[in-house]
Design a protein around this motif. Structure first.
Motif, PDB file in Angstrom:
ATOM      1  N   TYR A  57      38.812  44.836  42.103  1.00 21.37           N
ATOM      2  CA  TYR A  57      37.798  43.838  41.822  1.00 21.37           C
ATOM      3  C   TYR A  57      37.389  43.177  43.136  1.00 21.37           C
ATOM      4  O   TYR A  57      38.195  43.087  44.056  1.00 21.37           O
ATOM      5  CB  TYR A  57      38.414  42.771  40.920  1.00 21.37           C
ATOM      6  CG  TYR A  57      37.757  42.644  39.587  1.00 21.37           C
ATOM      7  CD1 TYR A  57      37.642  43.749  38.758  1.00 21.37           C
ATOM      8  CD2 TYR A  57      37.257  41.429  39.138  1.00 21.37           C
ATOM      9  CE1 TYR A  57      37.050  43.636  37.522  1.00 21.37           C
ATOM     10  CE2 TYR A  57      36.667  41.314  37.899  1.00 21.37           C
ATOM     11  CZ  TYR A  57      36.563  42.423  37.095  1.00 21.37           C
ATOM     12  OH  TYR A  57      35.971  42.310  35.880  1.00 21.37           O
ATOM     13  N   ASP A  95      32.543  48.497  39.830  1.00 23.48           N
ATOM     14  CA  ASP A  95      32.004  47.675  38.741  1.00 23.48           C
ATOM     15  C   ASP A  95      32.365  48.344  37.413  1.00 23.48           C
ATOM     16  O   ASP A  95      32.766  49.501  37.366  1.00 23.48           O
ATOM     17  CB  ASP A  95      30.511  47.398  38.913  1.00 23.48           C
ATOM     18  CG  ASP A  95      29.650  48.613  38.754  1.00 23.48           C
ATOM     19  OD1 ASP A  95      29.937  49.413  37.856  1.00 23.48           O
ATOM     20  OD2 ASP A  95      28.697  48.770  39.541  1.00 23.48           O
ATOM     21  N   GLU A  96      32.214  47.580  36.358  1.00 20.46           N
ATOM     22  CA  GLU A  96      32.705  48.027  35.053  1.00 20.46           C
ATOM     23  C   GLU A  96      32.072  49.350  34.604  1.00 20.46           C
ATOM     24  O   GLU A  96      32.738  50.169  33.975  1.00 20.46           O
ATOM     25  CB  GLU A  96      32.440  46.947  34.001  1.00 20.46           C
ATOM     26  CG  GLU A  96      33.219  45.663  34.247  1.00 20.46           C
ATOM     27  CD  GLU A  96      34.727  45.842  34.196  1.00 20.46           C
ATOM     28  OE1 GLU A  96      35.199  46.718  33.463  1.00 20.46           O
ATOM     29  OE2 GLU A  96      35.424  45.112  34.918  1.00 20.46           O
ATOM     30  N   ASN A  97      30.795  49.546  34.933  1.00 18.38           N
ATOM     31  CA  ASN A  97      30.139  50.788  34.505  1.00 18.38           C
ATOM     32  C   ASN A  97      30.756  52.005  35.172  1.00 18.38           C
ATOM     33  O   ASN A  97      30.932  53.043  34.545  1.00 18.38           O
ATOM     34  CB  ASN A  97      28.641  50.730  34.806  1.00 18.38           C
ATOM     35  CG  ASN A  97      27.956  49.744  33.903  1.00 18.38           C
ATOM     36  OD1 ASN A  97      28.439  49.482  32.790  1.00 18.38           O
ATOM     37  ND2 ASN A  97      26.870  49.165  34.358  1.00 18.38           N
ATOM     38  N   GLU A  98      31.098  51.829  36.463  1.00 17.54           N
ATOM     39  CA  GLU A  98      31.729  52.948  37.181  1.00 17.54           C
ATOM     40  C   GLU A  98      33.067  53.293  36.546  1.00 17.54           C
ATOM     41  O   GLU A  98      33.430  54.465  36.407  1.00 17.54           O
ATOM     42  CB  GLU A  98      31.964  52.561  38.639  1.00 17.54           C
ATOM     43  CG  GLU A  98      30.720  52.590  39.478  1.00 17.54           C
ATOM     44  CD  GLU A  98      30.975  52.071  40.876  1.00 17.54           C
ATOM     45  OE1 GLU A  98      30.635  52.773  41.824  1.00 17.54           O
ATOM     46  OE2 GLU A  98      31.525  50.954  40.989  1.00 17.54           O
ATOM     47  N   LEU A  99      33.794  52.245  36.161  1.00 13.28           N
ATOM     48  CA  LEU A  99      35.103  52.476  35.548  1.00 13.28           C
ATOM     49  C   LEU A  99      34.933  53.213  34.223  1.00 13.28           C
ATOM     50  O   LEU A  99      35.651  54.183  33.947  1.00 13.28           O
ATOM     51  CB  LEU A  99      35.833  51.138  35.347  1.00 13.28           C
ATOM     52  CG  LEU A  99      37.212  51.238  34.725  1.00 13.28           C
ATOM     53  CD1 LEU A  99      38.166  52.027  35.604  1.00 13.28           C
ATOM     54  CD2 LEU A  99      37.804  49.856  34.455  1.00 13.28           C
ATOM     55  N   LYS A 100      33.968  52.748  33.412  1.00 10.34           N
ATOM     56  CA  LYS A 100      33.718  53.411  32.120  1.00 10.34           C
ATOM     57  C   LYS A 100      33.406  54.887  32.340  1.00 10.34           C
ATOM     58  O   LYS A 100      33.926  55.750  31.651  1.00 10.34           O
ATOM     59  CB  LYS A 100      32.538  52.729  31.421  1.00 10.34           C
ATOM     60  CG  LYS A 100      32.954  51.553  30.558  1.00 10.34           C
ATOM     61  CD  LYS A 100      31.744  51.011  29.824  1.00 10.34           C
ATOM     62  CE  LYS A 100      32.048  49.621  29.329  1.00 10.34           C
ATOM     63  NZ  LYS A 100      30.860  48.880  28.973  1.00 10.34           N
ATOM     64  N   ALA A 114      42.774  44.980  38.348  1.00 10.88           N
ATOM     65  CA  ALA A 114      41.780  44.287  37.512  1.00 10.88           C
ATOM     66  C   ALA A 114      42.444  43.144  36.762  1.00 10.88           C
ATOM     67  O   ALA A 114      43.665  43.140  36.596  1.00 10.88           O
ATOM     68  CB  ALA A 114      41.164  45.273  36.522  1.00 10.88           C
ATOM     69  N   TYR A 116      42.919  42.632  33.850  1.00 10.56           N
ATOM     70  CA  TYR A 116      43.274  43.101  32.502  1.00 10.56           C
ATOM     71  C   TYR A 116      43.990  44.436  32.657  1.00 10.56           C
ATOM     72  O   TYR A 116      44.010  45.015  33.741  1.00 10.56           O
ATOM     73  CB  TYR A 116      42.010  43.283  31.650  1.00 10.56           C
ATOM     74  CG  TYR A 116      40.949  44.133  32.288  1.00 10.56           C
ATOM     75  CD1 TYR A 116      41.058  45.522  32.315  1.00 10.56           C
ATOM     76  CD2 TYR A 116      39.846  43.558  32.927  1.00 10.56           C
ATOM     77  CE1 TYR A 116      40.097  46.304  32.917  1.00 10.56           C
ATOM     78  CE2 TYR A 116      38.878  44.330  33.534  1.00 10.56           C
ATOM     79  CZ  TYR A 116      39.004  45.713  33.523  1.00 10.56           C
ATOM     80  OH  TYR A 116      38.057  46.492  34.132  1.00 10.56           O
ATOM     81  N   LEU A 118      44.014  48.282  30.534  1.00  5.18           N
ATOM     82  CA  LEU A 118      43.369  49.031  29.460  1.00  5.18           C
ATOM     83  C   LEU A 118      44.417  49.349  28.397  1.00  5.18           C
ATOM     84  O   LEU A 118      45.621  49.237  28.653  1.00  5.18           O
ATOM     85  CB  LEU A 118      42.767  50.313  30.028  1.00  5.18           C
ATOM     86  CG  LEU A 118      41.713  50.093  31.111  1.00  5.18           C
ATOM     87  CD1 LEU A 118      41.390  51.402  31.810  1.00  5.18           C
ATOM     88  CD2 LEU A 118      40.446  49.494  30.522  1.00  5.18           C
ATOM     89  N   ASN A 405      44.487  42.339  27.241  1.00  4.22           N
ATOM     90  CA  ASN A 405      43.113  42.447  26.783  1.00  4.22           C
ATOM     91  C   ASN A 405      43.004  43.080  25.397  1.00  4.22           C
ATOM     92  O   ASN A 405      43.664  44.070  25.112  1.00  4.22           O
ATOM     93  CB  ASN A 405      42.385  43.339  27.795  1.00  4.22           C
ATOM     94  CG  ASN A 405      40.990  42.904  27.989  1.00  4.22           C
ATOM     95  OD1 ASN A 405      40.688  41.729  27.850  1.00  4.22           O
ATOM     96  ND2 ASN A 405      40.142  43.839  28.295  1.00  4.22           N
ATOM     97  N   GLN A 408      38.065  46.857  23.144  1.00  2.26           N
ATOM     98  CA  GLN A 408      36.636  46.509  23.238  1.00  2.26           C
ATOM     99  C   GLN A 408      36.042  46.098  21.890  1.00  2.26           C
ATOM    100  O   GLN A 408      35.346  45.092  21.775  1.00  2.26           O
ATOM    101  CB  GLN A 408      35.891  47.744  23.807  1.00  2.26           C
ATOM    102  CG  GLN A 408      34.413  47.573  23.973  1.00  2.26           C
ATOM    103  CD  GLN A 408      34.081  46.709  25.182  1.00  2.26           C
ATOM    104  OE1 GLN A 408      34.919  46.507  26.050  1.00  2.26           O
ATOM    105  NE2 GLN A 408      32.884  46.169  25.196  1.00  2.26           N
TER     106      GLN A 408
END
Lengths: 472, 315
Positions: A57, A95-100, A114, A116, A118, A405, A408
Motif C-alpha cells: 500500500y 491499487d485494488e484493481n491490479e490486485l483483483k 495491506a 486486511y 484476503l 476483513n 466482499q
C-alpha cells in the motif's frame, strides 16, 4: 423374484440414510480445509537466486529520514539483501484493481502488504505464513492481531502495524471539567462517566453559544451510534460467516444512551457547518472532544499542540471495553507455477523482516503502533506524542481488538444495511420521528431479514456436528 | 392542404438553417477567443501621441536605448518628447527614416549585434517522448527525450513584477507568423489566468534576462527548431521560486490561480497526488484532497478548508 410392497419403506429408509450420510460427509469432511504442512528442516539454498515480488500500500508523507514511503522500503530491502544477497526483492505499490486482476489470473505477488487479509478459503494460492515462524517468533507479535488471522489453527498473515480507532480530546478543556485524564487513558471511561463529563463541560461553558462551543463533535451521529455499540458487548455487526450479531438489548441500550447524549447541549447534531474547521476549533479550545479519528492525525497535530490527547470510546461495562484497531498485514501467496517450498520460505523471511526490527519500529513515523513487541517502544517514541498520550498507546495494545476483513459480498451487504436502514433510523430517532422501541424493532427486524441469525446447531445435523467437533 | 405541407417544410428548413448559422457564429467566436492576443507581448507601434503612450514595451525600449548609450533615461515607461527625440537620433544613425516611430525596423536596429543570425547548433528531432523543462532562475529551456536531456536553449523570462508562471503546463496552441514581439513562432501554454507562451522575439538582447511580461522568449532560430519538434499536448514544467505566493482562504473546486499551483505542489509533497500542478482545482485535486481527508479520518468533502491547511502546514 416378486417385488414385495413391504420393501418400499425399507428402500426409502436406506435412501434417506445414504442422503444424510452423504451430506454429513460433504459438510464436515469434504469442506474441511486441508491441513497444510511444511518440512521443518527446509532451508533457503545459499547458492540459489530467489526473486520475490512484494506489493504494498502507499502511505503519504515522509518516513523518518526518508522522503517518501518507497524510499523507506528501498532501504529496508537493501538491509535485507545484506543478510540474504541471493534473495532479490521486486517491490511496487499497487491499487485494488491490479490486485483483483492478479488474483483473477492466479498471478498474485509473493507477499502482499495491506490493511486486511484476503479470505484463504476463497484464495487458494494463499499460504499460511505462520508455518515459517518458530514459537519465539510467534510470541514476539502482539496477541490480538495474530489471533485474528488464525484460521483452522493456522496463521495466515503477519501483523505489521496497528492503527487504533480513537477519539481526540482537548486536555485543557477536559481537565477544566474535572476529568481524570490518566484514569481515562489507562482504564477507559464508562458511558455514565462520559455523560457526566459532557454535563460538566456544559456547565463550564454555559455562557458561550453552542454553535461556537461544540463539546462533542462526531462527524455523523451514525458513527457515534456505531462507536457506542462496539463498546456495548458486540464487537461487530456481522461475523465473518455473515451472522447478524446485534441483539435487541444492545441496540436499545445504545440508542437510549445516544438519546441521553443528545439532551446535553454539547451534542452536535448537525456537524456539517463545522466541516473544514474541526481541527482549527480543537486547537483553539473550542471543542473538547471529536471523533472518530486515528493516530496519524494525532501525530500530525502533535506539533501544533501537546494538549491534544487520544481518547478511548466510552464503554458500557469494563468487561466489554475494547479498542477497535485496523491492522496492516503481510500475507504470503504461492505461485501457480510452483517454485518450491524454499521459494516460499525465502518470501516468508522477507515477510518477517518487514514486520520486525527497524521496519516495524518505523511504522511509528507514519503514526502506527508496531505489531512486533520488541519494537513497540521505539515505534511509540517516534509517534512523538505527549507522555500522557503515550500511556494510552500502550493501553490500546492491552485492550485492542481487530476483526479480519469480511468477504466482499458481506461487506457490500453491511454497507447497504448501514445506508438503507441504520442511517435513516438513527436520523429519525434523533429527530424524534421514531421512538426507542420503533428504532430497535426496525434495526433488529431488518437485520434478521437481511442476514443470517446466529443459532446453535440443533436437530440431528447439530448432533452430528457437535459429535464431529468433539472428536476431531 | 399541400400548401400547408410546404409551409411546414419551409419552417423546418428555416429553423435548421438558422441553427446552423448560429452554430457557425458561436464556433467563429470560440475560434477568435482561442487566438486572443497574448498578455505577454505587444506588437503595437510606439510613437509620440496625445495622450502619451505608456506600458512595459516603452520601458523595454527605454532600457535598451540606455544600454546602447543613446538615451540617458530614466526608464519611466512613458513615450514622451525626450524619448521621441532620442529615437529619432538613433534612427538617423542607423540610416532609418528619422520619424520617431518605433516599428519592426527600429526594433531590429536596436537588436544590433544580438542579431537573429546566431548559430543554433541545429539537431534532428529527438526520437523519444519530448518534454520541456524551463528553469526560471538559470533562464534555460531544456528539451528532454524520454527523460534524457537532449538540448538546452537560453531563454528570457518575466521580470519580477510580471513573473513567468511557475507550474506544470501543456502546449495547447501552435502558430506562426505573428511577427514583431512574438518573433517567428508561438507555442501557447494552458495557463488559466492569462495568455502566456514560448515565442521568438525581436528583442534578442533580452534572452538570458528577466525582462518579459511573463512569456518565455527564445531566439527565433531556436524557437523555430523547437516548434518543428513538438506537438500540442507536450508537457512543459516551469520551475522557479513559489515561496512568495500566498495560499489563503478556502479553496474549492473550480478555482484557478497561482495559489492553486502552490497548493497542488504542497499536496504532492505531502504524498497526495493531485496530478499536474496546473493551477486548476479540478477532479484530480479533489481526489487528492479526499485522500488526505480519508487518511486523517476527516469529513470527506474534497474542499480544502482551514483543517486541511493545518495538516499541510500552510497555517
Amino acid at each position: 423374484m416378486k417385488f414385495h410392497k413391504t420393501f418400499i419403506p425399507l428402500i426409502l429408509f436406506i435412501a434417506v440414510l445414504i442422503g444424510v450420510g452423504f451430506s454429513f460427509y460433504s459438510k464436515l469432511v469434504m469442506e474441511r480445509p486441508k491441513r497444510i504442512t511444511i518440512d521443518p528442516t527446509l532451508q533457503i539454498d545459499p547458492d540459489k537466486e530467489y526473486s520475490i515480488t512484494v506489493w504494498d500500500y502507499s502511505f503519504p508523507g515522509k518516513v523518518g529520514e526518508f522522503s517518501n514511503y518507497s524510499e523507506f522500503v528501498a532501504a529496508i530491502i537493501s538491509e535485507f539483501r545484506g543478510i540474504y544477497p541471493n534473495i532479490n526483492i521486486s517491490f511496487r505499490l499497487f491499487d485494488e484493481n491490479e490486485l483483483k486482476d492478479s488474483l483473477h489470473k492466479e498471478e498474485p505477488p509473493d507477499l502482499l502488504c495491506a490493511p486486511y487479509i484476503l479470505d484463504p478459503n476463497e484464495n487458494r494460492l494463499m499460504f499460511p505464513i505462520g508455518l515459517f515462524l518458530n514459537e519465539d517468533e510467534k510470541a514476539n507479535y502482539e496477541v490480538f492481531p495474530l489471533e485474528a488471522v488464525r484460521i483452522d489453527n493456522m496463521i495466515w498473515a503477519l501483523p505489521r502495524w496497528i492503527s487504533p480507532t480513537l477519539w481526540l480530546g482537548n486536555a485543557k478543556l477536559l481537565r477544566n471539567a474535572g476529568v481524570d485524564l490518566e484514569g481515562v487513558l489507562t482504564k477507559g471511561w464508562t458511558w455514565e462517566e462520559f455523560h457526566n463529563t459532557l454535563v460538566e463541560l456544559e456547565k463550564k461553558t454555559s455562557h458561550t453559544s453552542t454553535q461556537e462551543y461544540g463539546l462533542l463533535l462526531p462527524y455523523y451521529p451514525l458513527w457515534l451510534f456505531q462507536d457506542l455499540i462496539l463498546n456495548n458487548g458486540v464487537p461487530a455487526m456481522l461475523s465473518t460467516d455473515g451472522q447478524f450479531l446485534w441483539d435487541e438489548t444492545s441496540v436499545r441500550d445504545t440508542a437510549r444512551f445516544l438519546k441521553q447524549l443528545q439532551e446535553t447541549r454539547g451534542f452536535c447534531r448537525e456537524p456539517e457547518p463545522f466541516y473544514g474547521k474541526i481541527l482549527h476549533l480543537m486547537l483553539t479550545d473550542k471543542i473538547a472532544i471529536m471523533g472518530r479519528t486515528n493516530l496519524p492525525l494525532l501525530k500530525e497535530l502533535a506539533n501544533n499542540s501537546r494538549e491534544l490527547l487520544p481518547l478511548p470510546m466510552p464503554h458500557n461495562s469494563v468487561k466489554e471495553w475494547r479498542i477497535q484497531t485496523d491492522v496492516f498485514y503481510v500475507s504470503l501467496f504461492k505461485n501457480k507455477r510452483e517454485k518450491g517450498d524454499d521459494h516460499l520460505k525465502a518470501a516468508a523471511e522477507f515477510g518477517k523482516f518487514l514486520t520486525t526490527g527497524k521496519a516495524a519500529a518505523l511504522g511509528g513515523e507514519l503514526g502506527f503502533l508496531s505489531a512486533s513487541r520488541l519494537d513497540q517502544e521505539a515505534a511509540i517514541k517516534s509517534i512523538n506524542v505527549s507522555p500522557l498520550a503515550e500511556t494510552f498507546l500502550y493501553t490500546c495494545l492491552s485492550h485492542g481488538i481487530t476483526s479480519i476483513n469480511l468477504p466482499q459480498e458481506l461487506q457490500e451487504k453491511e454497507e447497504k444495511f448501514t445506508k438503507e436502514v441504520l442511517l435513516p433510523a438513527v436520523k429519525e430517532l434523533l429527530e424524534e420521528k421514531s421512538s426507542l422501541e420503533e428504532f430497535t424493532v426496525t434495526i433488529i427486524d431488518e437485520g434478521k431479514e437481511r442476514f443470517a441469525v446466529q443459532e446453535k446447531p440443533n436437530g440431528s445435523f447439530g448432533f452430528f456436528k457437535r459429535l464431529y467437533e468433539r472428536f476431531f | 392542404m399541400a400548401k400547408n405541407k410546404f409551409l411546414f417544410l419551409k419552417v423546418v428548413l428555416s429553423f435548421l438553417l438558422l441553427s446552423m448559422i448560429l452554430r457557425f457564429v458561436v464556433y467563429a467566436l470560440e475560434v477568435k477567443s482561442e487566438f486572443k492576443v497574448p498578455d505577454c507581448e505587444s506588437n503595437r507601434i510606439l510613437q509620440l501621441k496625445d495622450p502619451l503612450m505608456t506600458g512595459y514595451d516603452v520601458i523595454e525600449l527605454e532600457e535598451r536605448m540606455i544600454e546602447l548609450g543613446v538615451y540617458s533615461g530614466p526608464a519611466f515607461g512613458v513615450y514622451d518628447y525626450r524619448l521621441a527625440q532620442a529615437v529619432t537620433a538613433f534612427q538617423g544613425s542607423k540610416e532609418l527614416e528619422p520619424n520617431g516611430i518605433v516599428g519592426p525596423e527600429t526594433w531590429n536596429a536596436l537588436a544590433g549585434e544580438d542579431s537573429e543570425d546566431r548559430p543554433t547548433n541545429a539537431k534532428p528531432r529527438p526520437k523519444g517522448k519530448i518534454t520541456l523543462t524551463i528553469h526560471v532562475n538559470s533562464r534555460t529551456l531544456t528539451v528532454y527525450s524520454d527523460g534524457e536531456v537532449y538540448k538546452r536553449y537560453p531563454i528570457g523570462v518575466g521580470k519580477a513584477s510580471t513573473p513567468t508562471p511557475i507550474g506544470e503546463w501543456k502546449i495547447v496552441h501552435k502558430s506562426t507568423g505573428w511577427g514583431g514581439g512574438f518573433g517567428t513562432r508561438w507555442l501557447g501554454l494552458n495557463i488559466p489566468w492569462g495568455i502566456y507562451g514560448i515565442h521568438g522575439t525581436n528583442k534578442p538582447w533580452s534572452i538570458g534576462r528577466a525582462e518579459s511580461h511573463g512569456c518565455i522568449r527564445m531566439h527565433n532560430k531556436d524557437v523555430e527548431e523547437l516548434f518543428s519538434w513538438i506537438t500540442v499536448g507536450t508537457e512543459v514544467d516551469i520551475i522557479g521560486d513559489i515561496s512568495h505566493i500566498q495560499v489563503k482562504d478556502n479553496l474549492s473546486p473550480g478555482r484557478t490561480g497561482k495559489d492553486i499551483v502552490k497548493f497542488q505542489m504542497i499536496l504532492r509533497e505531502a504524498g497526495f497526488n493531485p496530478g499536474r500542478a496546473d493551477g486548476r482545482y479540478g477532479q484530480q485535486t479533489i481526489d487528492a484532497i479526499k485522500s488526505l481527508q480519508r487518511y486523517y479520518s476527516l469529513p470527506v468533502t474534497g474542499i480544502a478548508g482551514p483543517d486541511e491547511f493545518i495538516l499541510l502546514k500552510l497555517k
